[in-house]
Enzyme design. Structure first.
Site, PDB file in Angstrom:
ATOM      1  N   LYS A 171       0.823  -1.201   0.000  1.00  0.00           N
ATOM      2  CA  LYS A 171       0.000   0.000   0.000  1.00  0.00           C
ATOM      3  C   LYS A 171       0.865   1.262   0.000  1.00  0.00           C
ATOM      4  O   LYS A 171       0.633   2.191  -0.775  1.00  0.00           O
ATOM      5  CB  LYS A 171      -0.932  -0.014   1.222  1.00  0.00           C
ATOM      6  CG  LYS A 171      -1.924   1.115   1.201  1.00  0.00           C
ATOM      7  CD  LYS A 171      -2.862   1.043   2.394  1.00  0.00           C
ATOM      8  CE  LYS A 171      -3.814  -0.120   2.244  1.00  0.00           C
ATOM      9  NZ  LYS A 171      -4.450  -0.491   3.501  1.00  0.00           N
ATOM     10  N   GLY A 192      -7.935  -7.401   4.726  1.00  0.00           N
ATOM     11  CA  GLY A 192      -8.791  -7.548   5.898  1.00  0.00           C
ATOM     12  C   GLY A 192      -8.168  -8.299   7.066  1.00  0.00           C
ATOM     13  O   GLY A 192      -8.821  -8.520   8.076  1.00  0.00           O
ATOM     14  N   MET A 199      -5.411  -7.439   8.867  1.00  0.00           N
ATOM     15  CA  MET A 199      -4.822  -6.611   9.923  1.00  0.00           C
ATOM     16  C   MET A 199      -5.698  -5.391  10.187  1.00  0.00           C
ATOM     17  O   MET A 199      -6.749  -5.235   9.592  1.00  0.00           O
ATOM     18  CB  MET A 199      -3.409  -6.216   9.530  1.00  0.00           C
ATOM     19  CG  MET A 199      -2.461  -7.406   9.592  1.00  0.00           C
ATOM     20  SD  MET A 199      -0.826  -6.997   9.053  1.00  0.00           S
ATOM     21  CE  MET A 199      -1.051  -6.701   7.328  1.00  0.00           C
ATOM     22  N   ARG A 242       1.101 -46.552  -5.878  1.00  0.00           N
ATOM     23  CA  ARG A 242       1.095 -47.251  -4.585  1.00  0.00           C
ATOM     24  C   ARG A 242       0.306 -48.535  -4.785  1.00  0.00           C
ATOM     25  O   ARG A 242      -0.928 -48.520  -4.720  1.00  0.00           O
ATOM     26  CB  ARG A 242       0.446 -46.382  -3.513  1.00  0.00           C
ATOM     27  CG  ARG A 242       1.223 -45.125  -3.134  1.00  0.00           C
ATOM     28  CD  ARG A 242       0.422 -44.313  -2.128  1.00  0.00           C
ATOM     29  NE  ARG A 242       1.199 -43.292  -1.452  1.00  0.00           N
ATOM     30  CZ  ARG A 242       1.150 -41.988  -1.719  1.00  0.00           C
ATOM     31  NH1 ARG A 242       0.369 -41.557  -2.691  1.00  0.00           N
ATOM     32  NH2 ARG A 242       1.864 -41.124  -1.015  1.00  0.00           N
ATOM     33  N   GLU A 280      13.488 -42.235   1.709  1.00  0.00           N
ATOM     34  CA  GLU A 280      12.482 -41.733   2.662  1.00  0.00           C
ATOM     35  C   GLU A 280      12.856 -42.045   4.099  1.00  0.00           C
ATOM     36  O   GLU A 280      12.106 -41.743   5.025  1.00  0.00           O
ATOM     37  CB  GLU A 280      11.090 -42.274   2.310  1.00  0.00           C
ATOM     38  CG  GLU A 280      11.021 -43.778   2.154  1.00  0.00           C
ATOM     39  CD  GLU A 280       9.638 -44.279   1.722  1.00  0.00           C
ATOM     40  OE1 GLU A 280       8.659 -43.539   1.847  1.00  0.00           O
ATOM     41  OE2 GLU A 280       9.559 -45.429   1.269  1.00  0.00           O
ATOM     42  N   SER A 325      13.655 -41.710  -5.754  1.00  0.00           N
ATOM     43  CA  SER A 325      12.460 -40.881  -5.667  1.00  0.00           C
ATOM     44  C   SER A 325      12.303 -40.512  -4.196  1.00  0.00           C
ATOM     45  O   SER A 325      12.220 -41.395  -3.338  1.00  0.00           O
ATOM     46  CB  SER A 325      11.246 -41.663  -6.169  1.00  0.00           C
ATOM     47  OG  SER A 325      10.102 -40.860  -6.043  1.00  0.00           O
ATOM     48  N   THR A 347       9.070 -37.730   0.571  1.00  0.00           N
ATOM     49  CA  THR A 347       9.228 -36.710   1.612  1.00  0.00           C
ATOM     50  C   THR A 347       8.146 -36.769   2.688  1.00  0.00           C
ATOM     51  O   THR A 347       8.253 -36.083   3.694  1.00  0.00           O
ATOM     52  CB  THR A 347       9.274 -35.308   0.973  1.00  0.00           C
ATOM     53  OG1 THR A 347       8.253 -35.244  -0.020  1.00  0.00           O
ATOM     54  CG2 THR A 347      10.625 -35.049   0.339  1.00  0.00           C
ATOM     55  N   ASN A 348       7.115 -37.601   2.475  1.00  0.00           N
ATOM     56  CA  ASN A 348       6.147 -37.777   3.568  1.00  0.00           C
ATOM     57  C   ASN A 348       6.820 -38.523   4.714  1.00  0.00           C
ATOM     58  O   ASN A 348       6.841 -38.060   5.855  1.00  0.00           O
ATOM     59  CB  ASN A 348       4.928 -38.580   3.113  1.00  0.00           C
ATOM     60  CG  ASN A 348       4.199 -37.937   1.957  1.00  0.00           C
ATOM     61  OD1 ASN A 348       4.282 -36.725   1.786  1.00  0.00           O
ATOM     62  ND2 ASN A 348       3.510 -38.721   1.168  1.00  0.00           N
ATOM     63  N   ASP A 349       7.378 -39.681   4.387  1.00  0.00           N
ATOM     64  CA  ASP A 349       8.060 -40.435   5.431  1.00  0.00           C
ATOM     65  C   ASP A 349       9.350 -39.742   5.865  1.00  0.00           C
ATOM     66  O   ASP A 349       9.708 -39.764   7.040  1.00  0.00           O
ATOM     67  CB  ASP A 349       8.373 -41.861   4.944  1.00  0.00           C
ATOM     68  CG  ASP A 349       7.175 -42.779   5.147  1.00  0.00           C
ATOM     69  OD1 ASP A 349       6.650 -42.788   6.278  1.00  0.00           O
ATOM     70  OD2 ASP A 349       6.760 -43.452   4.195  1.00  0.00           O
ATOM     71  N   TYR A 369      12.277 -34.558 -11.997  1.00  0.00           N
ATOM     72  CA  TYR A 369      10.811 -34.477 -12.042  1.00  0.00           C
ATOM     73  C   TYR A 369      10.205 -34.358 -10.645  1.00  0.00           C
ATOM     74  O   TYR A 369      10.852 -34.679  -9.643  1.00  0.00           O
ATOM     75  CB  TYR A 369      10.206 -35.700 -12.762  1.00  0.00           C
ATOM     76  CG  TYR A 369      10.349 -37.011 -12.016  1.00  0.00           C
ATOM     77  CD1 TYR A 369       9.402 -37.393 -11.064  1.00  0.00           C
ATOM     78  CD2 TYR A 369      11.418 -37.862 -12.255  1.00  0.00           C
ATOM     79  CE1 TYR A 369       9.525 -38.591 -10.373  1.00  0.00           C
ATOM     80  CE2 TYR A 369      11.554 -39.059 -11.580  1.00  0.00           C
ATOM     81  CZ  TYR A 369      10.600 -39.426 -10.626  1.00  0.00           C
ATOM     82  OH  TYR A 369      10.720 -40.600  -9.943  1.00  0.00           O
TER      83      TYR A 369
END
Ligand code: PEP
Ligand code: MG
Length: 874
Positions: free
Chosen positions: A22, A101, A103, A560, A744, A763, A766-768, A850
């Site tokens: 702003k 909206g 702050m 999976r 992983e 591969s 990254t979850n585990d 990838y």
């Protein structure tokens, strides 16, 4: 000395980091010679310092603010606190990125008992002056002193009742004067001090409140959703007030240079004569469309239209502007790049390219990748959702809107869906057994679970709306209902979910299918011209694969295989395999599974039309496949000629205290090599069948999960290659296949150079990897992460946005180590992060080839990859 305050005339549009959006735009408009009420901006660095100093404004900054106040008085020719010629200001937040909206703002600052008289004289409007004053007391008390506005509303209602009127507008000057008195007495009674009469004290209080609002709950939440770092801070803009409520030659309005809903190129907005901005928002009076201003004040309209046009040309983007007309003179209060719907964003981007205003690259940068999602899922009917109130909210686990009848079990969901009615499956948490029920449901709501819990991952994969982890819900099995926010909903009743915001509505809200306009395809074509990162998909079924291919996936990065085992006869064969007591029994059960798997793989290869397909060996702990309710246990016992006690014994045996770190992943193949053998057979035979049938090229990539040691990898790989090579040799077909691994487990990342000797590709799971690096259970973390956000320990969910400093460092290290032993190693990511824009950018920067994500995130990843290439060319 650091400069913390800038006059609008000292800044410019490129100073967003320091002056906020702003402030920078007000400076830019001032430089362009546009009519802007003058003022100054207190920098974002002052906000950072405020927090560094223990939430205090240093005397040095305070002095500088007063110095600039003097300059502002000189520029406007009005004085702070001057009864005869008072300067009133607005104090507004303004961060680097717009956070509409979120702050705080204070208007009409500078009023007190004397100044209000001056204002009344000056404007010749006593009612207006006292109305401004009472609004200021209300706003100041609320924002600065945290004495809620609502408590003042109660007083207003009492005054109206006493007078016997319904509307605020029916109160006269005397009523408002009386209201001011009561407000001030109330303030003193509640806070133990007088309402501040010194405008300078008011100003410092307001500045402090705006800084403080950077860390209110709303703002923290908004930042997390929009990837805005807490370290940025907000600037504060102090701007001279102009009044749109000074009579029929005054007014106020907001307008966009293009229609923010459709992107159509025409001035779009509304205005109200003789009104302040608040009145437009409050909806007390109905504003008129901006085109009407042409009739009401033709000269002003023309001036405004010219300014709007030059602002858009200047910023090369659609603008959202606020203006006020004070006694026939136009003032611009703000301009910014306008928020717009996804459809409008694509149309505007394409149109600006066609108009020669921007390049394709600039167009690609303009659109927020996450926004594309809205184009791919059903949405709520716009009017209906406006009128609805949410009863609660939880994690927006999988986007889209859903409305349906409540079912509490998968079986119930299936039954409801058979009647043709839409279903919302409400579960404590979901498990793989629920898959069919999830599939037939329009939406899924869970009490437990985070962004990578079973429900979330599976729902995103299916593109089904899901809201997860709503701890406020209690499910009452006995009377087949659940309770939320004091309301009870029975099975079969309608509820609605917004998977994009996490909101839960206990009512029926109609949905509409999203339409994809022609601009979408054109825009996505540009992303493919630009990006260097390949985008694949995580797909477990031929349907998902087809869907993803349609969205532009260039292969499958993760299938999976366990998700294929839950339907109909398959689960029976799977269970048979698990409860087998001998290898022979197991092999005979696996023989039943083999043709089903092979059929699925053939369909996957065909759906991908020659693109690579990565198939992962069985990963989850086996007990996930076992029946839990008595009926199913009985059925399995009967089918297998065993006793119920036998089955229960197997279930007990398979129980693990910590299944996610238990007997799963490659450990299953180590214990039961015949499973890996069967899967390798299915993968290779399917490839040969498709090659023979279609002549299409097929390159299977066989992926081994949860490797932590090189000898594990060697052992499992040997099973695969010996099985595969024998089949290929017999078939007489030429078939190349690859064997690689998931990275992983932190140990695999640490010894990635060794692992790469055996693995043709990595591969990153990254979850585990996130789960094991943090030691946070991915299924339980949702329960406590909210505390981490509110206590500012974390800014974002590490399961949704890759933790680049920790988990990312492991990934980066593994990339380098892997390449050191195998320079041409293929590198990708298939954790949920593969569809998150900031994580995609990270993957691009560290040189992965990838990313792989759920089908509905493929377009998002394509755009994020293009933006990464533009920002960090490689
Ligand atoms: C992962 O761990 O990142 C992964 C993709 O595997 P899953 O989610 O199936 O454990
Ligand atoms: Mg995993």
């Amino acid at each position: 000395m650091v400069k913390y305050v800038y006059l609008f005339s000292e800044g410019n549009g490129s100073m967003k980091e320091l002056l906020g959006g702003k402030g920078a735009n007000l400076a830019e408009m001032t430089n362009l010679g546009m009519p802007v009420p003058q003022g100054f901006t207190i920098t974002t660095e002052a906000c950072t310092k405020y927090y560094e100093d223990g939430e205090k404004i240093s005397s040095e900054i305070e002095e500088e603010i007063y110095e600039y106040l003097k300059k502002m008085e000189a520029i406007t020719g009005k004085n702070f606190g001057d009864v005869n010629n008072p300067l009133l200001v607005s104090v507004r937040s303004g961060a680097r990125a717009s956070m509409p909206g979120m702050m705080d703002t204070i208007l009409n600052l500078g009023l007190n008992d004397e100044v209000v008289v001056g204002l009344a004289n000056l404007t010749n409007n006593e009612r207006f002056a006292y109305d401004s004053y009472r609004r200021f007391i209300q706003m100041y008390s609320d924002v600065v002193m945290e004495l809620p506005k609502k408590r003042f509303e109660v007083i207003i209602d009492e005054i109206k009742e006493k007078k016997g009127v319904k509307l605020d507008t029916e109160l006269d000057t005397d009523d408002l004067r009386e209201m001011v008195k009561i407000f001030k007495a109330f303030y003193k009674q509640e806070l133990g001090s007088e309402f501040p009469t010194d405008p300078r004290e008011q100003l410092m209080g307001a500045v402090r409140a705006v800084f403080r609002s950077w860390n209110n709950e709303r703002a923290i939440y908004y930042r997390r959703m929009n990837d805005i770092p807490a370290s940025w801070g907000t600037a504060v803009n102090v701007q001279a007030m102009v009044f749109g409520n000074m009579g029929d030659d005054s007014g106020t309005g907001v307008a966009f240079t293009r229609d923010p809903a459709t992107g159509n190129k025409n001035l779009y907005g509304e205005f109200l004569m003789n009104a302040q901005g608040e009145d437009v928002v409050a909806g007390v009076r109905t504003p008129q469309p901006i085109a009407q201003l042409k009739e009401t004040m033709p000269a002003i309209y023309e001036q405004f239209a010219n300014i709007a046009n030059s602002l858009e040309k200047h910023y090369r983007d659609m603008q959202d502007m606020e203006f006020t007309i004070e006694k026939g003179k136009l003032y611009m209060l703000q301009t910014r790049n306008g928020k717009r719907t996804a459809a409008a964003a694509l149309k505007v981007a394409c149109d600006l390219v066609d108009e020669g205003m921007i390049t394709k690259e600039q167009a690609l940068i303009m659109v927020d990748p996450k926004q594309l999602d809205a184009l791919l899922h059903p949405q709520f009917d716009a009017a209906a959702i406006k009128a609805a109130t949410p009863a609660g909210s939880a994690l927006p686990a999988s986007p889209g809107a859903a409305c349906g009848r409540v079912a509490f079990t998968a079986q119930e969901a299936i039954e409801v869906s058979k009647t043709g009615e839409p279903v919302i499956l409400v579960r404590l948490e979901t498990s793989p057994e629920d898959i069919e029920g999830m599939h037939v449901s329009q939406g899924i709501l869970t009490v437990r679970g985070g962004m990578t819990s079973h429900a979330a991952v599976v729902a995103r994969g299916m593109g089904t709306c899901c809201v997860s982890g709503c701890g406020e819900i209690s499910i009452n099995d006995a009377d087949h209902s659940f309770t939320l926010a004091g309301k009870t909903v029975k099975g079969g009743e309608f509820i609605s979910l917004d998977g994009s915001t996490g909101k839960i509505y206990l009512e029926k809200i109609p949905t509409v299918e999203a339409t994809i306009s022609g601009y979408f395809g054109r825009f996505m074509g540009w992303t493919d011209e630009v990006r260097s990162l390949v985008v694949r998909t995580n797909a477990d079924t031929p349907n998902d694969a087809k869907q993803a291919f349609g969205f532009g996936a260039q292969g499958i990065g993760l299938c999976r295989t366990e998700h294929m085992f839950f339907e109909g006869e398959r689960i029976a064969a799977m269970r048979e395999m698990i409860v087998s007591k001998t290898v022979d029994q197991r092999i005979s059960a696996l023989k039943k599974l083999l043709p089903m798997q092979q059929g699925d793989f053939e369909a996957l290869y065909e759906a991908m039309e020659g693109n690579p397909v990565t198939i992962r060996l069985l990963d989850p702990p086996l007990h996930e496949f076992l029946p839990t309710d008595e009926e199913d246990i009985k059925a399995l016992a009967a089918e297998m000629n065993l006793t119920v006690a036998d089955i229960k014994a197997v279930i007990t045996e398979l129980h693990e205290f910590n299944p996610m770190m238990g007997h799963r992943g490659c450990r299953l193949a180590v214990s039961y090599p015949e499973i890996a053998q069967m899967q390798a057979t299915a993968i290779i035979q399917a490839a040969i069948a498709v090659i023979k049938r279609t002549g299409m090229s097929v390159v299977p990539e066989i992926m081994i999960p949860l490797i932590g040691d090189i000898n594990e990898l060697k052992y499992v790989k040997n099973i695969i290659t010996s099985t595969a090579d024998e089949i290929i040799a017999k078939s007489g077909v030429e078939l190349a296949y690859h064997v690689g691994t998931m990275i992983e487990i932190p140990r695999a990342a640490i010894i990635a150079d060794e692992i790469a000797k055996e693995a043709e590709f990595f591969s990153f799971g990254t979850n585990d990897l996130t789960q094991m690096t943090f030691g946070f259970s991915r299924d339980d973390a949702g329960k406590f992460l909210d505390d981490y956000y509110s206590k500012k320990i974390f800014e974002s969910d590490p399961f949704a946005k890759l933790d680049q400093n920790g988990v990312g460092k492991l990934v980066e290290m593994a990339v380098k180590l892997g390449r050191s032993t195998r320079p041409d190693i293929k590198l990708g990511i298939c954790g949920e992060h593969g569809g998150d824009p900031s994580s995609v950018e990270f993957c691009h920067r560290i040189g992965l080839s990838y990313v792989s994500c759920s089908p509905f995130r493929v377009p998002i990843a394509r755009l994020a990859a293009a933006q990464a290439q533009i920002k960090f060319p490689r």
